[in-house]
Motif scaffolding. Structure first.
Motif, PDB file in Angstrom:
ATOM      1  N   VAL A 194       0.815  -1.205   0.000  1.00 21.37           N
ATOM      2  CA  VAL A 194       0.000   0.000   0.000  1.00 21.37           C
ATOM      3  C   VAL A 194       0.851   1.259   0.000  1.00 21.37           C
ATOM      4  CG1 VAL A 194      -1.680   1.309   1.360  1.00 21.37           C
ATOM      5  CG2 VAL A 194      -1.924  -1.153   1.137  1.00 21.37           C
ATOM      6  N   LEU A 195       1.966   1.244   0.711  1.00 26.57           N
ATOM      7  CA  LEU A 195       2.801   2.434   0.854  1.00 26.57           C
ATOM      8  C   LEU A 195       3.879   2.562  -0.217  1.00 26.57           C
ATOM      9  CD1 LEU A 195       3.239   2.295   4.718  1.00 26.57           C
ATOM     10  CD2 LEU A 195       1.643   3.684   3.421  1.00 26.57           C
ATOM     11  N   ARG A 196       4.009   1.578  -1.070  1.00 27.09           N
ATOM     12  CA  ARG A 196       5.060   1.579  -2.087  1.00 27.09           C
ATOM     13  C   ARG A 196       4.818   2.680  -3.123  1.00 27.09           C
ATOM     14  NH1 ARG A 196       5.811  -3.755  -5.254  1.00 27.09           N
ATOM     15  NH2 ARG A 196       7.242  -4.285  -3.598  1.00 27.09           N
ATOM     16  N   GLY A 197       5.872   3.388  -3.463  1.00 25.52           N
ATOM     17  CA  GLY A 197       5.812   4.375  -4.545  1.00 25.52           C
ATOM     18  C   GLY A 197       5.091   5.652  -4.196  1.00 25.52           C
ATOM     19  N   ARG A 198       4.903   5.967  -2.931  1.00 19.22           N
ATOM     20  CA  ARG A 198       4.178   7.173  -2.542  1.00 19.22           C
ATOM     21  C   ARG A 198       5.079   8.401  -2.428  1.00 19.22           C
ATOM     22  NH1 ARG A 198      -1.509   6.388  -1.891  1.00 19.22           N
ATOM     23  NH2 ARG A 198      -1.698   4.150  -2.124  1.00 19.22           N
ATOM     24  N   VAL A 199       6.387   8.202  -2.402  1.00 17.93           N
ATOM     25  CA  VAL A 199       7.326   9.314  -2.280  1.00 17.93           C
ATOM     26  C   VAL A 199       8.158   9.381  -3.553  1.00 17.93           C
ATOM     27  CG1 VAL A 199       9.240  10.250  -0.933  1.00 17.93           C
ATOM     28  CG2 VAL A 199       7.419   8.993   0.218  1.00 17.93           C
ATOM     29  N   ALA A 200       8.266  10.582  -4.109  1.00 19.82           N
ATOM     30  CA  ALA A 200       9.030  10.766  -5.335  1.00 19.82           C
ATOM     31  C   ALA A 200      10.517  10.523  -5.078  1.00 19.82           C
ATOM     32  CB  ALA A 200       8.824  12.170  -5.876  1.00 19.82           C
ATOM     33  N   LEU A 201      11.180   9.873  -6.025  1.00 23.31           N
ATOM     34  CA  LEU A 201      12.608   9.576  -5.902  1.00 23.31           C
ATOM     35  C   LEU A 201      13.426  10.856  -5.737  1.00 23.31           C
ATOM     36  CD1 LEU A 201      14.891   7.511  -5.922  1.00 23.31           C
ATOM     37  CD2 LEU A 201      14.910   7.679  -8.412  1.00 23.31           C
ATOM     38  N   ALA A 202      13.044  11.913  -6.425  1.00 22.11           N
ATOM     39  CA  ALA A 202      13.774  13.181  -6.324  1.00 22.11           C
ATOM     40  C   ALA A 202      13.743  13.721  -4.897  1.00 22.11           C
ATOM     41  CB  ALA A 202      13.192  14.206  -7.292  1.00 22.11           C
ATOM     42  N   SER A 203      12.629  13.571  -4.205  1.00 30.12           N
ATOM     43  CA  SER A 203      12.524  14.020  -2.814  1.00 30.12           C
ATOM     44  C   SER A 203      13.439  13.216  -1.903  1.00 30.12           C
ATOM     45  CB  SER A 203      11.083  13.883  -2.320  1.00 30.12           C
ATOM     46  OG  SER A 203      10.232  14.703  -3.041  1.00 30.12           O
ATOM     47  N   VAL A 204      13.504  11.924  -2.134  1.00 33.21           N
ATOM     48  CA  VAL A 204      14.365  11.058  -1.331  1.00 33.21           C
ATOM     49  C   VAL A 204      15.830  11.423  -1.554  1.00 33.21           C
ATOM     50  CG1 VAL A 204      15.126   8.679  -0.965  1.00 33.21           C
ATOM     51  CG2 VAL A 204      12.702   9.172  -1.294  1.00 33.21           C
ATOM     52  N   VAL A 205      16.221  11.609  -2.797  1.00 28.54           N
ATOM     53  CA  VAL A 205      17.611  11.943  -3.121  1.00 28.54           C
ATOM     54  C   VAL A 205      17.987  13.299  -2.545  1.00 28.54           C
ATOM     55  CG1 VAL A 205      19.190  12.475  -5.019  1.00 28.54           C
ATOM     56  CG2 VAL A 205      17.690  10.477  -5.158  1.00 28.54           C
ATOM     57  N   ALA A 206      17.119  14.292  -2.700  1.00 22.49           N
ATOM     58  CA  ALA A 206      17.420  15.639  -2.206  1.00 22.49           C
ATOM     59  C   ALA A 206      17.529  15.663  -0.683  1.00 22.49           C
ATOM     60  CB  ALA A 206      16.352  16.625  -2.674  1.00 22.49           C
ATOM     61  N   SER A 207      16.587  15.052   0.001  1.00 22.36           N
ATOM     62  CA  SER A 207      16.632  15.069   1.470  1.00 22.36           C
ATOM     63  C   SER A 207      17.820  14.262   1.993  1.00 22.36           C
ATOM     64  CB  SER A 207      15.319  14.551   2.054  1.00 22.36           C
ATOM     65  OG  SER A 207      15.088  13.222   1.668  1.00 22.36           O
ATOM     66  N   SER A 208      18.155  13.179   1.327  1.00 19.45           N
ATOM     67  CA  SER A 208      19.321  12.382   1.731  1.00 19.45           C
ATOM     68  C   SER A 208      20.615  13.154   1.524  1.00 19.45           C
ATOM     69  CB  SER A 208      19.363  11.071   0.946  1.00 19.45           C
ATOM     70  OG  SER A 208      18.235  10.289   1.240  1.00 19.45           O
ATOM     71  N   ALA A 209      20.709  13.878   0.431  1.00 21.95           N
ATOM     72  CA  ALA A 209      21.907  14.681   0.160  1.00 21.95           C
ATOM     73  C   ALA A 209      22.086  15.770   1.213  1.00 21.95           C
ATOM     74  CB  ALA A 209      21.832  15.292  -1.233  1.00 21.95           C
ATOM     75  N   VAL A 210      20.998  16.410   1.608  1.00 25.41           N
ATOM     76  CA  VAL A 210      21.072  17.437   2.649  1.00 25.41           C
ATOM     77  C   VAL A 210      21.518  16.821   3.974  1.00 25.41           C
ATOM     78  CG1 VAL A 210      19.698  19.040   4.044  1.00 25.41           C
ATOM     79  CG2 VAL A 210      19.414  18.989   1.564  1.00 25.41           C
ATOM     80  N   ALA A 211      20.958  15.659   4.332  1.00 24.35           N
ATOM     81  CA  ALA A 211      21.324  15.002   5.588  1.00 24.35           C
ATOM     82  C   ALA A 211      22.795  14.605   5.605  1.00 24.35           C
ATOM     83  CB  ALA A 211      20.449  13.771   5.801  1.00 24.35           C
ATOM     84  N   VAL A 212      23.284  14.059   4.510  1.00 25.40           N
ATOM     85  CA  VAL A 212      24.693  13.647   4.437  1.00 25.40           C
ATOM     86  C   VAL A 212      25.601  14.868   4.502  1.00 25.40           C
ATOM     87  CG1 VAL A 212      26.452  12.610   2.936  1.00 25.40           C
ATOM     88  CG2 VAL A 212      24.244  11.475   3.254  1.00 25.40           C
ATOM     89  N   ALA A 213      25.253  15.932   3.794  1.00 23.15           N
ATOM     90  CA  ALA A 213      26.072  17.145   3.805  1.00 23.15           C
ATOM     91  C   ALA A 213      26.138  17.755   5.202  1.00 23.15           C
ATOM     92  CB  ALA A 213      25.514  18.162   2.812  1.00 23.15           C
ATOM     93  N   LEU A 214      25.004  17.824   5.879  1.00 23.17           N
ATOM     94  CA  LEU A 214      24.996  18.371   7.238  1.00 23.17           C
ATOM     95  C   LEU A 214      25.785  17.500   8.206  1.00 23.17           C
ATOM     96  CD1 LEU A 214      21.323  19.660   7.576  1.00 23.17           C
ATOM     97  CD2 LEU A 214      23.415  21.029   7.463  1.00 23.17           C
ATOM     98  N   ALA A 215      25.633  16.189   8.086  1.00 17.18           N
ATOM     99  CA  ALA A 215      26.379  15.277   8.957  1.00 17.18           C
ATOM    100  C   ALA A 215      27.877  15.432   8.733  1.00 17.18           C
ATOM    101  CB  ALA A 215      25.947  13.831   8.715  1.00 17.18           C
ATOM    102  N   ALA A 216      28.283  15.554   7.490  1.00 19.04           N
ATOM    103  CA  ALA A 216      29.706  15.701   7.176  1.00 19.04           C
ATOM    104  C   ALA A 216      30.253  17.043   7.665  1.00 19.04           C
ATOM    105  CB  ALA A 216      29.930  15.558   5.672  1.00 19.04           C
ATOM    106  N   LEU A 217      29.470  18.107   7.517  1.00 14.19           N
ATOM    107  CA  LEU A 217      29.927  19.431   7.944  1.00 14.19           C
ATOM    108  C   LEU A 217      29.974  19.576   9.462  1.00 14.19           C
ATOM    109  CD1 LEU A 217      28.047  21.728   5.413  1.00 14.19           C
ATOM    110  CD2 LEU A 217      30.516  21.386   5.576  1.00 14.19           C
TER     111      LEU A 217
END
Length: 82
Positions: free
Chosen positions: A4-27
């Motif tokens: 039921v929950l599969r495919g409800r979040v756009a891949l671009a949103s996942v990639v963008a939010s993950s990139a922000v989290a990794v950048a903040l963690a690294a900084l």
């Protein structure tokens, strides 16, 4: 059940939010932050595979469990590296 929950979040949103989290963690946390990200990523992928095989996807309870487990792992890694 879990499909039921599969495919409800756009891949671009996942990639963008993950990139922000990794950048903040690294900084902010440098190598500790990157170790936290890497360990939780491995756990999340393993849990996703387990849920896919066991439930055919994911459920809200499975996601809640994954959140709690990955958060606990991240904190344990941070404590171990400080």
């Amino acid at each position: 059940m879990g499909g039921v929950l599969r495919g409800r979040v756009a891949l671009a949103s996942v990639v963008a939010s993950s990139a922000v989290a990794v950048a903040l963690a690294a900084l902010i946390l440098r190598t500790t932050g990157l170790a936290m990200i890497a360990s939780t990523l491995v756990l999340a992928v393993a849990l996703a595979a387990c849920y896919r095989r066991w439930l055919g996807g994911t459920t809200g309870d499975a996601q809640g469990t994954a959140i709690e487990l990955t958060e606990t792992l991240a904190l344990l890694v941070a404590v171990a590296l400080t």
